[in-house]
Scaffold this active site. Sequence first.
Site, PDB file in Angstrom:
ATOM      1  N   SER A   1      11.911  -3.382  -0.724  1.00 49.86           N
ATOM      2  CA  SER A   1      12.096  -4.456  -1.957  1.00 49.86           C
ATOM      3  C   SER A   1      13.153  -4.324  -3.026  1.00 49.86           C
ATOM      4  O   SER A   1      13.504  -2.656  -2.914  1.00 49.86           O
ATOM      5  CB  SER A   1      10.266  -3.810  -2.586  1.00 49.86           C
ATOM      6  OG  SER A   1       9.748  -4.487  -3.907  1.00 49.86           O
TER       7      SER A   1
ATOM      8  N   TYR B   1       3.399   1.785  -4.802  1.00 49.25           N
ATOM      9  CA  TYR B   1       3.894   1.149  -3.913  1.00 49.25           C
ATOM     10  C   TYR B   1       5.760   0.245  -3.583  1.00 49.25           C
ATOM     11  O   TYR B   1       6.343   1.035  -3.137  1.00 49.25           O
ATOM     12  CB  TYR B   1       3.227  -0.701  -4.048  1.00 49.25           C
ATOM     13  CG  TYR B   1       3.949  -1.803  -3.560  1.00 49.25           C
ATOM     14  CD1 TYR B   1       3.757  -2.381  -2.127  1.00 49.25           C
ATOM     15  CD2 TYR B   1       5.162  -2.528  -3.739  1.00 49.25           C
ATOM     16  CE1 TYR B   1       4.712  -2.937  -1.258  1.00 49.25           C
ATOM     17  CE2 TYR B   1       5.725  -3.776  -3.323  1.00 49.25           C
ATOM     18  CZ  TYR B   1       5.326  -3.712  -2.427  1.00 49.25           C
ATOM     19  OH  TYR B   1       5.616  -4.898  -1.161  1.00 49.25           O
TER      20      TYR B   1
END
Length: 281
Positions: free
Chosen positions: A164, A177
Site C-alpha cells: 500500500s 494497517y
Amino acid sequence: MANLPLNIDYTGKVVVITGAGGLICGAMAKAFAECGAKVAALDLNEEAVKKLADEIKAEGFICEGYKANVLEPEALNAVHEQVLRDLGPCDILINGAGGNNPRATTENEFHHEAWEGCKTFFDLDPNGIDFLFKLNFQGTLLPTQAFAADMVERKSGCILNISSMNAYTPLTKIPAYSAAKAAISNFTQWLATHFAGTGIRCNALAPGFLVSAQNKQLLFKEDGTPTARSEKILRNTPMNRFVDADELLGATLFLCDEKAASAITGVILPIDAGFSAYSGV
C-alpha cells in the site's frame, strides 16, 4: 470482462490469486483469464469466488473458485493439491488477501484532538491488532509457502504481493494497517533476494486510494458528497482523484510477464495518482 491495457499472452500459465473475492483481485482474475491463463481464485468467501469463476467461464475463459483461509497452512495445502489436480502447478501467485480491522483503528487523527468516549491509541484492541498483522503478513507468507514450491521445482515463476502507499508514509488512524503493509514491502524484498537464484521474481503493488464497498462510507456522505477525510485525500493527491481497480491491471500484467519484466524483482510500485510523491506543499 476488463478492457485490458496490455495484450500479453498467458496461455497455459496457472495463476493463483488469494483475496479474489474482493474488488482488486477479482479484476486481476478476470484480466489474467482474458489473457489465456488458467486462474485459481481463492477467498474465504466461497460464494464470491464461485460467482467470479462462473462469470469468467461464461465468457469462455478458465477459472476455478476455491474456499481458502490464508491463515491455515493445512487448508492452504489442501487447496494447493486441488489446484494441482484441476489446473496444474502454480506459475504466478498473487497475494491479495488482507485488509484493515476496526479494532485496530483510532477515531481521532491526533491525540490532542480526542473527545470524551473517543477510541484513542490507548484503546486499541491487542487482539484486533494481532488479527490484522496475521491477515496481512501471515496471509502473504503462508500462501507463498504453499504455492512457491511449484515454482522452485521448475526454476521459474512470479510472486506479486499487495502492499500500500501507506507503507511509505503511514496514514492517521490506522497504525497497525500501515505497519503491516510496510512489513509486506519489506517481505517482498526479502523474498526477491531469497529466491533470486531459483528463477522466481517477487514484486509488489502499492495501490493508492480506491473506492470500494468496504470504505465507501468513510469517503462519501449519504448524499454522495465527499467526507472531510475524502477531501483531505484528494487535496493531497496531485491528480485530484481516486484510483480505479482496473488501473492496477497494466502493472500487474507487466510485472508478472517473464519476458517483459525478466530483470525486475524486489520492486514496490506505487499506483496512487501521485499521493506518495506529494509533500503537501
